[in-house]
Write an enzyme that holds these catalytic residues in place. Structure first.
Site, PDB file in Angstrom:
ATOM      1  N   TYR A   1      -1.990   4.108  -6.227  1.00 31.54           N
ATOM      2  CA  TYR A   1      -3.237   4.757  -5.831  1.00 31.54           C
ATOM      3  C   TYR A   1      -3.688   5.764  -6.903  1.00 31.54           C
ATOM      4  O   TYR A   1      -4.217   6.825  -6.604  1.00 31.54           O
ATOM      5  CB  TYR A   1      -3.096   5.457  -4.474  1.00 31.54           C
ATOM      6  CG  TYR A   1      -3.177   4.492  -3.315  1.00 31.54           C
ATOM      7  CD1 TYR A   1      -4.315   4.392  -2.539  1.00 31.54           C
ATOM      8  CD2 TYR A   1      -2.112   3.659  -3.018  1.00 31.54           C
ATOM      9  CE1 TYR A   1      -4.395   3.493  -1.481  1.00 31.54           C
ATOM     10  CE2 TYR A   1      -2.175   2.755  -1.967  1.00 31.54           C
ATOM     11  CZ  TYR A   1      -3.318   2.674  -1.205  1.00 31.54           C
ATOM     12  OH  TYR A   1      -3.396   1.775  -0.179  1.00 31.54           O
TER      13      TYR A   1
ATOM     14  N   HIS B   1      -3.248  -4.320   2.295  1.00 35.90           N
ATOM     15  CA  HIS B   1      -4.666  -3.952   2.331  1.00 35.90           C
ATOM     16  C   HIS B   1      -5.081  -3.211   3.600  1.00 35.90           C
ATOM     17  O   HIS B   1      -5.658  -2.124   3.528  1.00 35.90           O
ATOM     18  CB  HIS B   1      -5.539  -5.188   2.122  1.00 35.90           C
ATOM     19  CG  HIS B   1      -6.935  -4.888   1.669  1.00 35.90           C
ATOM     20  ND1 HIS B   1      -7.217  -3.940   0.716  1.00 35.90           N
ATOM     21  CD2 HIS B   1      -8.129  -5.427   2.037  1.00 35.90           C
ATOM     22  CE1 HIS B   1      -8.524  -3.899   0.511  1.00 35.90           C
ATOM     23  NE2 HIS B   1      -9.093  -4.790   1.305  1.00 35.90           N
ATOM     24  N   VAL B   2      -4.828  -3.792   4.759  1.00 32.63           N
ATOM     25  CA  VAL B   2      -5.106  -3.116   6.025  1.00 32.63           C
ATOM     26  C   VAL B   2      -3.954  -2.158   6.306  1.00 32.63           C
ATOM     27  O   VAL B   2      -2.793  -2.570   6.333  1.00 32.63           O
ATOM     28  CB  VAL B   2      -5.253  -4.131   7.176  1.00 32.63           C
ATOM     29  CG1 VAL B   2      -5.440  -3.400   8.498  1.00 32.63           C
ATOM     30  CG2 VAL B   2      -6.424  -5.056   6.910  1.00 32.63           C
TER      31      VAL B   2
ATOM     32  N   ASP C   1       0.839  -1.199   0.000  1.00 38.81           N
ATOM     33  CA  ASP C   1       0.000   0.000   0.000  1.00 38.81           C
ATOM     34  C   ASP C   1       0.872   1.246   0.000  1.00 38.81           C
ATOM     35  O   ASP C   1       0.780   2.109   0.877  1.00 38.81           O
ATOM     36  CB  ASP C   1      -0.935  -0.018   1.205  1.00 38.81           C
ATOM     37  CG  ASP C   1      -1.869  -1.226   1.189  1.00 38.81           C
ATOM     38  OD1 ASP C   1      -3.075  -1.043   0.959  1.00 38.81           O
ATOM     39  OD2 ASP C   1      -1.386  -2.358   1.380  1.00 38.81           O
TER      40      ASP C   1
ATOM     41  N   HIS D   1      -2.582  -9.594  -1.593  1.00 34.78           N
ATOM     42  CA  HIS D   1      -2.968  -8.293  -1.054  1.00 34.78           C
ATOM     43  C   HIS D   1      -3.851  -8.360   0.187  1.00 34.78           C
ATOM     44  O   HIS D   1      -3.576  -7.722   1.200  1.00 34.78           O
ATOM     45  CB  HIS D   1      -3.672  -7.461  -2.129  1.00 34.78           C
ATOM     46  CG  HIS D   1      -3.931  -6.048  -1.706  1.00 34.78           C
ATOM     47  ND1 HIS D   1      -2.923  -5.198  -1.312  1.00 34.78           N
ATOM     48  CD2 HIS D   1      -5.093  -5.336  -1.585  1.00 34.78           C
ATOM     49  CE1 HIS D   1      -3.441  -4.023  -0.985  1.00 34.78           C
ATOM     50  NE2 HIS D   1      -4.746  -4.082  -1.134  1.00 34.78           N
TER      51      HIS D   1
ATOM     52  N   ASP E   1      -1.358  -2.594  -4.185  1.00 41.13           N
ATOM     53  CA  ASP E   1      -1.650  -1.165  -4.041  1.00 41.13           C
ATOM     54  C   ASP E   1      -0.383  -0.346  -4.227  1.00 41.13           C
ATOM     55  O   ASP E   1       0.272   0.068  -3.266  1.00 41.13           O
ATOM     56  CB  ASP E   1      -2.328  -0.853  -2.704  1.00 41.13           C
ATOM     57  CG  ASP E   1      -3.808  -1.180  -2.714  1.00 41.13           C
ATOM     58  OD1 ASP E   1      -4.309  -1.673  -3.748  1.00 41.13           O
ATOM     59  OD2 ASP E   1      -4.478  -0.952  -1.687  1.00 41.13           O
TER      60      ASP E   1
ATOM     61  N   HIS F   1     -11.475  -4.038   7.074  1.00 42.47           N
ATOM     62  CA  HIS F   1     -11.476  -5.149   6.114  1.00 42.47           C
ATOM     63  C   HIS F   1     -11.646  -6.514   6.774  1.00 42.47           C
ATOM     64  O   HIS F   1     -11.086  -7.513   6.314  1.00 42.47           O
ATOM     65  CB  HIS F   1     -10.213  -5.126   5.264  1.00 42.47           C
ATOM     66  CG  HIS F   1      -9.985  -3.850   4.525  1.00 42.47           C
ATOM     67  ND1 HIS F   1     -10.886  -3.345   3.621  1.00 42.47           N
ATOM     68  CD2 HIS F   1      -8.950  -2.957   4.560  1.00 42.47           C
ATOM     69  CE1 HIS F   1     -10.424  -2.206   3.122  1.00 42.47           C
ATOM     70  NE2 HIS F   1      -9.267  -1.945   3.682  1.00 42.47           N
TER      71      HIS F   1
END
Length: 454
Positions: free
Chosen positions: A183, A333-334, A153, A296, A180, A306
């Site tokens: 973005y 993801h988190v 991310d 992910h 990610d 999530h």
């Protein structure tokens, strides 16, 4: 006037409700840092449209490296000159090119060239398309020790810049990014901005990435929702027998790494599932005693963000990973960090994998602060901070994992642990028969087995 003020207040309330009505509204994000703006390329490219930009490299099979770059000139050639001395190139590799359109946006010419065979643990100098600056890369070692830098991310904010600077200090060999990247979220110029931002790092060490939800730029009438990601970040899927750039594997210095796709079909009838079974069946733990898997969406997550998002994929694929004695599973993801004890099927298991969530690279959305309490027994360490991880695999039996938070722009080691490989325990021997059975049983039997596990 009073009526106008009431209408204005109503509009404001509705706007706020709409803005917060997302799956992530259950936790409060802090104020993130602004998205960075790199030096505009347009002023340079008008005079030098054939100069390479957004250069990055990735592993592409045994002793080979893929070099990717973009030019504004649609007629620029796709080749790379390279050698072990600066300015002296004794080898050349011809490549391929592509481009894509996304609504009103047209990409530059995207070049991919595979160079090699290359010597291990060696510095090479290279130039793309015969124009522009010379770049320098270092190949990974052929044997232990090897160091992976890890952060998911990533984004392109002030926090991203801080994370990348810290990663650059750790003398890593390969960077692993579990989804990610930019973005961009359909704003294609942000893909270009991201490519320029990471070029100083991604052009010197191989970046191995997999897709996240922010790569899934799905809008009406657009048939290929991953067109930007697939065009710009080509990974060695063909070299590893995969039919999709969304999942693949590679080997480096005694480590077999599998990059799965959380946003590709993963049920027991899917092509990804079939490919995973085949890839696991080829793993030789004598040649690659360490087995890592990245994707992910985390399977084990005690953050309120999530929750349950990875349950379906876990139900389908966790039995395969367990039977294969996967050592470490890394996800993003988190927007926080968490490390588990060894576990399988929701319970502590000395033959299960260590799970790490590290979606804290610097995204523009901020951090996920709210956790489920009490902390589950399987959760060893958790913290909502931006940062990065370092995995130094010392030998066939031991690896050292550390996580470094971005503390006022300084890297501070907040969590570390020595990890013993499962191949050095009796787990691999105990599960050899189970692995063979799992990898050869028909799909309907797998479904019955999964039903028992669930």
């Amino acid at each position: 006037m009073e009526l106008k003020q009431q209408k204005l207040l109503l509009v404001l309330i509705l706007t706020l409700l709409f803005a917060t009505a997302t799956p992530d509204s259950e936790y409060v994000r802090p104020l993130p840092r602004k998205t960075l703006t790199t030096i505009p390329w347009d002023s340079i490219s008008k005079a030098h449209s054939s100069y390479p930009q957004q250069v990055h490299i990735s592993l592409a099979g045994d002793k080979h490296m893929r070099v990717t770059w973009i030019t504004d000139d649609k007629h620029s050639p796709s080749y790379v000159e390279y050698g072990t001395l600066p300015g002296r190139y004794d080898s050349i590799a011809e490549g391929e090119c592509t481009s894509y359109n996304y609504l009103l946006y047209s990409s530059g010419k995207i070049h991919h060239a595979v160079i090699g065979p290359l010597e291990d643990n060696t510095v090479y100098f290279y130039r793309c398309g015969g124009k522009g600056a010379e770049f320098e890369l270092k190949t990974p070692p052929a044997q232990f020790p090897i160091t992976f830098a890890v952060a998911g991310d990533l984004g392109q904010t002030g926090w991203t810049k801080s994370t990348l600077a810290h990663i650059d200090q750790c003398k890593y060999d390969v960077y692993l990014l579990p989804g990610d990247l930019s973005y961009a979220d359909c704003m294609q110029h942000l893909w270009d901005n991201f490519g320029k931002l990471v070029e100083p790092f991604a052009s010197t060490r191989p970046w191995m990435v997999t897709e996240g939800n922010h790569e899934e730029e799905n809008i009406l009438l657009l048939t290929d929702e991953f067109v930007s990601y697939n065009s710009r970040w080509k990974m060695p899927f063909e070299e590893s027998g995969s039919t999709s750039n969304l999942y693949y594997s590679f080997e480096v210095a005694g480590v077999h790494v599998i990059m799965l796709g959380s946003y590709a079909d993963y049920d027991v009838y899917s092509e990804q599932y079939r490919w995973l079974k085949e890839d696991l069946s080829k793993v030789d733990r004598k040649r690659t005693p360490w087995l890592l898997v990245l994707f992910h969406v985390p399977w084990y997550n005690s953050n309120k963000a999530h929750q349950g998002a990875g349950d379906d994929m876990m139900a389908a694929m966790e039995p395969l990973l367990y039977a294969a004695s996967v050592d470490l599973v890394i996800a993003g993801h988190v927007h926080a960090y968490e490390r588990s004890k060894r576990l399988y099927n929701g319970r502590l298991d000395p033959c299960g994998a260590v799970h790490i969530t590290i979606g804290d690279g610097g995204n523009r959305e901020g951090l996920a602060h709210k956790y489920i309490n009490p902390q589950p027994k399987w959760s060893e360490f958790r913290e909502a901070s931006f940062g990065h991880g370092e995995l130094k695999i010392v030998n066939s039996t031991h690896a050292f994992w550390s996580w470094h938070r971005n503390d006022d722009d300084e890297p501070v080691k907040a969590d570390d642990i020595w990890i013993t490989s499962l191949v050095s325990s009796r787990c691999v021997d105990q599960k050899t028969h189970e692995l063979r059975s799992t990898l050869t049983m028909p799909e309907n039997s797998e479904l019955r087995g999964l039903a028992k596990v669930m």
